[in-house]
Design a protein around this motif. Structure first.
Motif: not given
Length: 439
Positions: A59-63, A76-83, A115-122
């Motif tokens: 899934l991360v690779a697909l991202l 978004g910017r908030r997500a980028c900053a938090l992760f 970080v990686l998997v949550p962002v990929a799920v998002l």
């Protein structure tokens, strides 16, 4: 935004864009694959790679492929900053670790889970169909594990509890004794949330609510106190988010059901009651050593943090420093037994509290970064209106409450990543047109 290929593309070429158009299928597969038995017997090994982990990495690779192709991923910017803060805290802790080479594997694991998997799920969740697909996978996994756990309890083929093989552990075995209760809890909350989203009186609503009721039994006979507490609180918040009046009515029904389940049907009866009452018993002749050991592990984590206050001792350092900071009464391990693995003593390699684990291994920098992320997700999910809100809030609350009694580790850890991704998708929207409209 769907990707398309020319009509003359090959058959294989057609399949890849289809997966890219609905990557939530891979998210659902990640959830379902936690049910695959791994037969892992070396619990002290530094690296465990499960089928669910492999699916999450795909899934991360697909991202990454989406990023390379220039497709907006809704970050978004908030997500980028938090992760990004999580990455920075883990990197600093690794660089300043007492053993940087050993901490490197811990850093990679933290990046995967937080970080990686949550962002990929998002990025994978694009509409309400995706949400239902992922929640449905939680329910399916819970039904499978709950059914296995129920049979284990009724036939005496589970893990040992008070000398009897009645503890429901699903397909995970005694070495990962808390895994089934987590999977069942997630499915129960997902079924409850999806049921409330359905039309009143519909068969879908009835079926989902009955599924949630069924899952209460294997959860009870898992004898996991942390899961009981987390599920009760999460379900309460879920119902309050959905309908405050409904929450009050269901609170009475839930209490009545618990009395029938534990007393009338004998779901562990005295065992469940004794298990609950043992939570605060840490001294005297009747103390539960699993409780006193957990509190001693928390004390150990605080002592480690006191020696490394800013950036912590480094990922994977708790197990190295445990003996030099632990109280003398701390047990060396926890006894486990089942028909597959026999009797084994499982080493206590973490504080069994995610917040203390972060504090001891990543210091004030780490606990600030994680705390900010968790608070932002919780507040954002609570404040945003919409039909998806109760499901997201319920699952996120479960994770945050369970972190008081457990930390990452084991086969089902990747499910935490999926839930954090769900929460980030709902609480930190970057582009409203890529999110479901509030209901």
């Amino acid at each position: 935004m769907a990707l398309t290929l020319p009509h003359r593309a090959t058959t294989v070429g057609h399949r890849v864009p289809a997966l890219l158009r609905r990557p939530s299928l891979l998210t659902a597969a990640t959830v379902l694959l936690v049910c695959v038995p791994t037969e892992e017997k070396d619990v002290a090994a530094s690296v465990h790679v499960t089928p669910a982990d492999l699916a999450s990495l795909l899934l991360v690779a697909l991202l990454g492929l989406d990023v390379l192709r220039g497709r907006p991923i809704g970050l978004g910017r908030r997500a980028c900053a938090l992760f990004g803060a999580i990455t920075l805290a883990a990197a600093l802790a690794t660089l300043t670790s007492i053993d940087p080479s050993a901490s490197l594997t811990g850093f990679v694991r933290l990046e995967q889970i937080f970080v990686l998997v949550p962002v990929a799920v998002l990025a994978a969740l694009r509409d309400r169909t995706d949400l239902r697909l992922v929640l449905g996978s939680f329910i399916a996994a819970a039904v499978v594990e709950g059914a296995v756990g129920t049979v284990q309890n009724l036939t005496g083929t589970g893990a040992s509890y008070t000398g009897a093989p009645i503890r429901a552990v699903g397909t995970f075995g005694a070495l990962d004794v808390m895994a089934m209760s987590g999977v069942v809890s997630f499915g129960l909350l997902a079924a409850l949330a999806l049921g409330l989203m359905e039309r009143r009186g519909s068969w879908a609503r009835r079926g989902l609510l009955l599924t949630a009721a069924f899952l209460a039994f294997p959860l009870a006979v898992s004898y996991s106190r942390g899961s009981w507490i987390a599920t009760a609180l999460a379900a309460g918040v879920l119902l309050l988010k959905a309908d405050a009046k409904l929450a009050l009515r269901w609170a009475g029904l839930g209490l009545a059901a618990a009395v029938v389940l534990v007393g009338g049907l004998g779901a562990g009866g005295g065992g469940v009651t004794a298990r609950l009452s043992s939570i605060g018993t840490v001294s005297g002749g009747n103390e539960d050593h699993s409780v006193s050991d957990r509190y001693d592990l928390w004390t150990t984590a605080r002592a480690i943090w006191a020696d490394h206050p800013v950036t912590g001792a480094g990922p994977k350092s708790f197990q190295q420093l445990r003996d030099s900071h632990a109280p003398l009464r701390l047990s060396s391990g926890s006894d486990t037994s089942d028909a597959t693995n026999g009797f084994q003593r499982e080493p206590l390699l973490s504080p069994h509290n995610m917040y203390f684990l972060v504090l001891s291994e990543q210091g004030l920098v780490g606990i600030t970064a994680y705390g900010t992320l968790f608070l932002a997700l919780l507040v954002g999910a609570l404040r945003r209106p919409g039909a998806a809100g109760p499901a997201v809030v319920g699952l996120l609350c479960w994770v945050l409450v369970d972190f008081l009694y457990a930390d990452i580790g084991g086969t089902t850890t990747v499910l935490t990543s999926v839930i954090l991704g769900l929460a980030a998708w709902w609480a930190l929207p970057a582009d409203p047109e890529h999110r479901p409209e509030p209901a």
